[in-house]
Design a protein around this motif. Sequence first.
Motif, short mmCIF file in Angstrom:
data_model
loop_
_atom_site.label_atom_id
_atom_site.label_comp_id
_atom_site.label_asym_id
_atom_site.label_seq_id
_atom_site.Cartn_x
_atom_site.Cartn_y
_atom_site.Cartn_z
N TYR A 92 6.10 7.21 -1.16
CA TYR A 92 5.80 6.92 -2.59
C TYR A 92 6.02 8.27 -3.21
O TYR A 92 5.70 9.30 -3.14
CB TYR A 92 4.06 6.51 -2.72
N VAL A 110 8.92 3.51 -4.41
CA VAL A 110 8.74 3.41 -3.04
C VAL A 110 9.80 3.52 -2.35
O VAL A 110 10.75 2.50 -2.76
CB VAL A 110 7.58 2.39 -2.49
N VAL A 125 2.00 -0.02 -0.36
CA VAL A 125 2.12 -0.26 -1.92
C VAL A 125 0.68 -0.23 -2.48
O VAL A 125 0.28 0.20 -3.73
CB VAL A 125 2.88 -1.11 -2.56
N GLN A 128 -1.30 2.74 -2.90
CA GLN A 128 -0.84 3.43 -3.94
C GLN A 128 -1.39 2.80 -5.29
O GLN A 128 -1.11 3.35 -6.49
CB GLN A 128 0.58 3.69 -4.12
N THR A 213 8.15 0.38 -8.53
CA THR A 213 6.82 -0.64 -8.23
C THR A 213 6.29 -0.99 -9.57
O THR A 213 6.70 -0.52 -10.59
CB THR A 213 5.66 0.19 -7.40
#
Length: 479
Positions: A92, A110, A125, A128, A213
């Motif tokens: 990330y 990512v 994800v 994060q 993202t």
Amino acid sequence: MQNTNFETYLFPNGTIDACYLNVTLNVPCKQESVPPIGVDIRKPEDAQAAINFARRKNLRLVVKNTGHDYLGRSAGRGGFLLWTHHLKDKAYNATFVPQGAPSTQTYEAVTFGAGVQWQEAYDYVDEQGRFIIGGLAQGGSVGAAGGWVMGGGHSAFSPSLGLGVDNVLEFTVVLANGKLVTTNAYQHPDLFWALRGGGGGTYGIVLSATYQTHPNFALTTPTIQVNFTSPEIAQSVVTELFRLHPDLSDAGWGAYTWVFPEAMMAIFVAPNVTVDEANKRFEPLVSHAMNATGGAVIYTAPAFSNFTAWWKESFQGGPPQVGGNVEISSRLLPREMAKERPEEVARIALSLGVATNSVAGGAVSRVDPESTGLNPSWRKAIAQVYIAEIWEEGANSTTILASRERLKQGTDLLDKLTKDSGSYLNEGSLYERDFKKSYFGSHYPKLKKIKDKYDPSSLFVVASGVGSDEWDAELRCRK
Ligand SMILES: Cc1cc2nc3c(=O)[nH]c(=O)nc-3n(C[C@H](O)[C@H](O)[C@H](O)COP(=O)(O)OP(=O)(O)OC[C@H]3O[C@@H](n4cnc5c(N)ncnc54)[C@H](O)[C@@H]3O)c2cc1C
């Protein structure tokens, strides 16, 4: 393979070479269409060495990630396999800058190795605190950085946030000449364009993909089930569904829908929508169905605090959909068809019994069709409508060929939904009358030119892929 029929090899005389999962069938296990030898790629040098070897020895190359492909493109009888499954790196970067881009152009991004699967990708994800557009399948087993994105990559959230090809920022790729390159809007932009829609197994071996993202979101998922007691009631309700569809797509609603003469079911999703807003939005459809059926409707609108909560409840628990014998065929439903002739769309859908992925329109339609290699039909579509044929393991060639014949006939009927026969490469059939038109549309000539530039000896060839018509049916000899 996900669907083992793509491993089974059917000889022209009807004999079948198979290795069935069901050992009680007592059929001796054969090599079938599984490549007998290959390389388990763990690092870029493995891919480079394997490609150089295959090129020098003139081998029929097969690239396989998860083996989910509906065109059997990750199998190949007598082929030399390059397997990407173990490329599982994830990273990330909150200030990712594509190579060669101005330093001010940053993304919360990512990067996934080519073997990462959507379940792993979503977990990562989520850690994060972000969201990513990805495939939505039971068990999350589709690859996050392989054939999914190179063929288009749809999600029920695409009407809000675009397709996979609209979200990918960069690829690392080993080319047919063995060179490792990074490609994005600034470096080898023609290759980047082609990799976004030109299909897997065609331009090189992708080792990683980097995606933007998005902030996570709360969501509401209205679900409607309707039982039909007559063809007239079915026609009325399904017409209303398709009549409302373009406006729903424009408002960012995606859906998975199943329509059959006896019943229909639809699960809608959209980010950042409250239950009240969802109920208001779906009131016309629910009222119409209630009135038409005299109340044979179940409507619920569960809310979830974030994508992960919904994903876990809907997709994570169940077994992956593996080991089937399935072939499908699909068409991209143009917005104008649903808008202007919803009765006809409903009539065709009901006569075939279809599944509809409402994964286009909205944000997908707002992207410049020329910005990626993806079939431009996607940008005018609101959904992908598909039919399926399924048979038992061990079925004889007569049964299999009859299924394929039904699929072809069904495709002829599906064709009435579109003017240009636009179809989704990743969820299509091997029996298109004109695969170039159906899967690539007007982008085919440019995709072919880019292929000839980066893969002049046509090392990477797959069924129904760019340049595949220059090869025999087995993709072993040039015509
Ligand atoms: C259960 C199920 C659910 C699905 N759900 C969705 C969905 O929600 N959305 C959607 O858009 N599609 C979906 N699909 C379709 C999916 O996009 C295709 O099956 C796709 O081909 C899968 O890619 P893969 O890399 O996982 O599979 P594979 O079969 O391994 O590969 C597919 C193709 O890509 C090539 N390829 C794979 N990796 C690489 C690489 N690293 N470099 C170069 N070429 C490569 C292969 O050669 C092959 O041609 C689903 C399919 C199944 C079976």
